[in-house]
Design an enzyme around this catalytic site. Structure first.
Site, PDB file in Angstrom:
ATOM      1  N   HIS A  49       0.839  -1.205   0.000  1.00  0.00           N
ATOM      2  CA  HIS A  49       0.000   0.000   0.000  1.00  0.00           C
ATOM      3  C   HIS A  49       0.873   1.254   0.000  1.00  0.00           C
ATOM      4  O   HIS A  49       0.597   2.224  -0.712  1.00  0.00           O
ATOM      5  CB  HIS A  49      -0.891   0.024   1.249  1.00  0.00           C
TER       6      HIS A  49
ATOM      7  N   LYS B  40     -15.212  -8.530   3.641  1.00  0.00           N
ATOM      8  CA  LYS B  40     -14.180  -8.883   4.617  1.00  0.00           C
ATOM      9  C   LYS B  40     -14.653  -8.639   6.040  1.00  0.00           C
ATOM     10  O   LYS B  40     -15.403  -7.699   6.297  1.00  0.00           O
ATOM     11  CB  LYS B  40     -12.915  -8.048   4.375  1.00  0.00           C
TER      12      LYS B  40
ATOM     13  N   ARG C  24      -2.242  -6.172  -8.042  1.00  0.00           N
ATOM     14  CA  ARG C  24      -1.152  -7.145  -7.945  1.00  0.00           C
ATOM     15  C   ARG C  24      -1.222  -8.186  -9.040  1.00  0.00           C
ATOM     16  O   ARG C  24      -0.224  -8.814  -9.378  1.00  0.00           O
ATOM     17  CB  ARG C  24      -1.212  -7.862  -6.585  1.00  0.00           C
TER      18      ARG C  24
ATOM     19  N   SER D 100      -2.869  -7.852   3.078  1.00  0.00           N
ATOM     20  CA  SER D 100      -3.238  -7.644   4.481  1.00  0.00           C
ATOM     21  C   SER D 100      -3.615  -8.971   5.130  1.00  0.00           C
ATOM     22  O   SER D 100      -3.299  -9.225   6.290  1.00  0.00           O
ATOM     23  CB  SER D 100      -4.419  -6.673   4.570  1.00  0.00           C
TER      24      SER D 100
END
Ligand code: PNS
Length: 142
Positions: free
Chosen positions: A16, A40, A90, A127
Site C-alpha cells: 500500500h 471482509k 497485484r 493484508s
C-alpha cells in the site's frame, strides 16, 4: 488534482505504501481513506488502522489519512472533491475484481480509476497474509 486511495488497510502494508508514494508523485493530494469492505471481516479497530497509516506516510507531505462509514466510495468522493480513484493491482485476479467497480464508479460520477501495478517485490503481500503470519495484534478477529 485530488486523488483518493481507498482500502480496508487492515493492516496497511508496504505494498500500500508503495502505491501511495507513487500516487503522491502524480497528484497534488492523495487521501488514503479507510472504508468498509463488505466482503471482509474487520480485524484492527479503525483507530489503529488510521494510526498505522498516519505513521507510515509521515514523510509524504501530500498524503493525508481519512475514513468513511458511508456505504459507497463515490459518496465519499463527491463530498471530498475527489477527482481520481487510485487502486493498486497485484494480479489479473485483482483487475477482474476491480474493473466492474471502476466502471460503476465512473458511470455514477464520471470519476476515473487509475490502476497502479504493484512493484513485483510486493506482489505477494496482502493484508490477509500479514494478519495470518505477523504479530498477534494483527491477527485477532473482530
Ligand atoms: O483494501 P480492500 O479491501 O481491497 O478495499 C476495497 C474497498 C473498501 C476500496 C471497496 O470494497 C470499496 O470501495 N468499498 C466501498 C463500497 C463501494 O463503493 N463499492 C463499489 C460499488 S461499485
Amino acid at each position: 488534482m485530488r486523488a483518493v486511495f481507498p482500502g480496508s488497510f487492515d493492516p496497511a502494508t508496504q505494498g500500500h505504501l508503495d502505491v501511495a508514494r507513487r500516487a503522491a508523485g502524480m497528484f497534488d493530494e492523495v487521501v488514503m481513506c479507510v472504508l468498509t469492505n463488505p466482503r471482509k471481516t474487520g480485524r484492527l479497530p479503525l483507530a489503529e488502522r488510521l494510526a498505522l497509516l498516519t505513521d507510515m506516510t509521515s514523510d509524504l507531505a501530500n498524503v493525508t489519512v481519512d475514513s468513511s462509514t458511508g456505504r459507497l466510495l463515490v459518496d465519499y468522493c463527491r463530498g471530498a472533491g475527489i477527482d481520481v480513484i487510485v487502486r493498486g493491482t497485484r494480479s489479473v485476479g485483482d483487475l477482474e475484481h476491480e474493473l466492474p467497480m471502476a466502471q460503476m464508479n465512473r458511470h455514477l460520477t464520471g470519476i476515473e480509476t487509475l490502476f497502479v501495478p504493484t512493484t513485483p517485490a510486493y506482489a505477494y503481500i496482502s493484508s490477509t497474509l500479514i494478519a495470518a503470519t505477523a504479530a498477534p495484534a494483527y491477527s485477532r478477529d473482530a
